[in-house]
Design an enzyme around this catalytic site. Sequence first.
Site, PDB file in Angstrom:
ATOM      1  NE  ARG A  27      -2.094  -1.376   3.478  1.00 48.24           N
ATOM      2  CZ  ARG A  27      -2.365  -0.982   4.721  1.00 48.24           C
ATOM      3  NH1 ARG A  27      -3.450  -0.289   4.989  1.00 48.24           N
ATOM      4  NH2 ARG A  27      -1.568  -1.293   5.706  1.00 48.24           N
ATOM      5  CG  ASN A  45      -4.182  -4.348   3.878  1.00 43.23           C
ATOM      6  OD1 ASN A  45      -3.659  -4.387   2.767  1.00 43.23           O
ATOM      7  ND2 ASN A  45      -3.482  -4.280   4.991  1.00 43.23           N
TER       8      ASN A  45
END
Length: 98
Positions: A27, A45
Amino acid sequence: MSLGDHSDVDVRLNAWVRGRVQGVGFRWWTRARALELGLVGSASNREDGRVEVVAEGPREKCEQLLKALRSGETPGHVESVGEQWSTARGGLTGFVER
C-alpha cells in the site's frame, strides 16, 4: 481537440490486487506511485487478502498506475489485478492507506 479525445476528463479506477500484497509495504508503494502521477484515492487491505486501489485523475495517469501494479516491481507478489473504470466522483484529497 478531436471529439474522441477525452484525455482531459478525470476517471476513477478501481483495482483489486490479488497475491501476497498485505504486510509487505504494498500500500505504501502504491501510494508513492499514485502521488508521483498526481492521482488521488486510497489503497486498502481487504478481509479476503486483496488490496483495493481507488484512484482518480486523468485516464492516462490511471493507466500508468495500473501498469505499475502489474509491472512485477511491486513489493510482495502480485498474482492478478482486476480493474473497473468509471466516471470520477470527486471528493477525494491526497492518497491514503487504509
